[in-house]
Design a protein around this motif. Sequence first.
Motif, mmCIF file in Angstrom:
data_model
loop_
_atom_site.group_PDB
_atom_site.id
_atom_site.type_symbol
_atom_site.label_atom_id
_atom_site.label_comp_id
_atom_site.label_asym_id
_atom_site.label_seq_id
_atom_site.Cartn_x
_atom_site.Cartn_y
_atom_site.Cartn_z
ATOM 1 N N HIS A 57 0.825 -1.214 0.000
ATOM 2 C CA HIS A 57 0.000 0.000 0.000
ATOM 3 C C HIS A 57 0.863 1.269 0.000
ATOM 4 O O HIS A 57 0.432 2.313 -0.489
ATOM 5 N N VAL A 58 2.087 1.155 0.506
ATOM 6 C CA VAL A 58 3.024 2.285 0.458
ATOM 7 C C VAL A 58 3.504 2.500 -0.974
ATOM 8 O O VAL A 58 3.508 3.633 -1.491
ATOM 9 N N ILE A 59 3.899 1.422 -1.629
ATOM 10 C CA ILE A 59 4.363 1.503 -3.017
ATOM 11 C C ILE A 59 3.258 2.011 -3.925
ATOM 12 O O ILE A 59 3.494 2.817 -4.836
ATOM 13 N N GLU A 60 2.034 1.581 -3.660
ATOM 14 C CA GLU A 60 0.904 2.003 -4.491
ATOM 15 C C GLU A 60 0.664 3.510 -4.363
ATOM 16 O O GLU A 60 0.370 4.190 -5.349
ATOM 17 N N GLY A 299 3.715 8.255 0.101
ATOM 18 C CA GLY A 299 3.973 6.893 0.556
ATOM 19 C C GLY A 299 4.193 6.830 2.050
ATOM 20 O O GLY A 299 3.735 5.901 2.726
ATOM 21 N N ALA A 300 4.891 7.823 2.593
ATOM 22 C CA ALA A 300 5.144 7.865 4.030
ATOM 23 C C ALA A 300 3.846 8.068 4.805
ATOM 24 O O ALA A 300 3.659 7.473 5.878
ATOM 25 N N ILE A 301 2.953 8.896 4.286
ATOM 26 C CA ILE A 301 1.644 9.085 4.923
ATOM 27 C C ILE A 301 0.892 7.756 4.954
ATOM 28 O O ILE A 301 0.290 7.377 5.970
ATOM 29 N N ALA A 302 0.941 7.035 3.833
ATOM 30 C CA ALA A 302 0.279 5.731 3.776
ATOM 31 C C ALA A 302 0.875 4.773 4.805
ATOM 32 O O ALA A 302 0.155 3.986 5.441
ATOM 33 N N ALA A 303 2.195 4.833 4.983
ATOM 34 C CA ALA A 303 2.844 3.964 5.962
ATOM 35 C C ALA A 303 2.407 4.296 7.384
ATOM 36 O O ALA A 303 2.064 3.406 8.166
ATOM 37 N N LEU A 304 2.392 5.579 7.723
ATOM 38 C CA LEU A 304 2.085 6.001 9.092
ATOM 39 C C LEU A 304 0.614 5.832 9.441
ATOM 40 O O LEU A 304 0.279 5.589 10.609
ATOM 41 N N THR A 305 -0.263 5.985 8.458
ATOM 42 C CA THR A 305 -1.710 5.968 8.734
ATOM 43 C C THR A 305 -2.372 4.651 8.357
ATOM 44 O O THR A 305 -3.513 4.417 8.751
ATOM 45 N N GLY A 306 -1.690 3.820 7.582
ATOM 46 C CA GLY A 306 -2.290 2.585 7.086
ATOM 47 C C GLY A 306 -2.116 1.411 8.030
ATOM 48 O O GLY A 306 -1.721 1.572 9.192
ATOM 49 N N PRO A 307 -2.387 0.205 7.544
ATOM 50 C CA PRO A 307 -2.238 -0.997 8.370
ATOM 51 C C PRO A 307 -0.803 -1.147 8.872
ATOM 52 O O PRO A 307 0.148 -0.899 8.136
#
Length: 409
Positions: A57-60, A299-307
């Motif tokens: 999900h980060v790469i996406e 991508g970093a936002i996705a990492a911090l806020t995602g699963p």
Amino acid sequence: MTNDKGQMTNMQFAKRLQPLQSNVFADMDRAKAIALAGGREVIDLSLGSSDLPAEAHVIEAIAQSLGDRSTHGYLLFNGTLGFREAAANWYEQKFGIKVDPQTEVLPLIGSQEGTAHLPLAILNPGDFALLLDPGYPSHAGGVYLASGQIYPMPLRAENDFLPVFADIPAPVLAQSRMMVLSYPHNPTAAIAPISFFQEAVAFCQQHNLVLVHDFPYVDLVFQETGESASSPNPKSLAPSILQADPEKSVSIEFFTLSKSYNMGGFRIGYAIGNAELINALRQVKAAVDFNQYRGILNGAIAALTGPQVGVKSAVAIFKQRRDAFISALHRIGWNVATPEATMYIWAKLPSPWSQNSIEFCTQLVKQTGVAASPGAGFGKSGEGYVRFALVHEPALLETAVERMAKFLR
């Protein structure tokens, strides 16, 4: 002086470059190159660069940004607000610390950039910085670039690899402007309790020091204390410095997504803490660079806020590697303590290498292809130790130990 072709040149370079001419990673790179040239298959345990991939999900999130033309230009500070908000929320959820994303967070090109640039905002020529010994090389590099002086705080096994503040001489303290800590610690893999951080905060408040905490391994801990690891707010073995200084009176902390989220190559991290320190570091950054590509921040936002499943999976993988490597070392008679955190093993060298870690690592990679980092490369007090990075699967780590067994015999 001569250039790389052996030709004479009249170029004169700044004296501040002199202490930067050699570092542990560059030295081992040369030794690895010699081993490869000699036909050795190298098992590289010298560099703490995770071999695990970033989450899908980060790469996406980064991939989707590429097609957005609005992400292709310069990214100024105001454009980083979404990332700063994600960082502030992450800290609040993890540590219960309220953070203002407008004034108390600053994006960085990895935490190393923060530790290297902050001394330029703190030190005048000749001022002292109090650094851990052994410690991460960029901590010293930033002080040298700022024309500061270093007072090494020795870390010894009998003190659980924690510095003893009372041992710092009064004349040094009088000239000191900052202290740099980093726990869980690279290279020793030591952890520090919240009581130690409270002592450090009080000490820095008393002596008017800026307290810097480099915090890359916050998630790479292998157990929790308290009720249970599955409870909403277990007591972590890796507390934030801001838990000891919730008013952010003297403290700034650096976090990177390199370890928790396997994003080392994306070069994304942030500073968090005292608003005046954040602003000072922002001024230095403004003279050096713009921010990263907006897609990396997405991508970093996705990492911090995602699963966060990937973080837990990575911790489990490194725990499995730690256990396999330690067990293999014990089988060959090398009794090394089991670390509670990080991706490293800090091993006391056996005789006849007990005071020659550089020669040990040089000969080890030359004769076996196993590359490790000599303790002396991290500071004078690191002599007598070697650091292994757990950046391969258990089977390959066991192969590395088998090769070392033959070398030690």
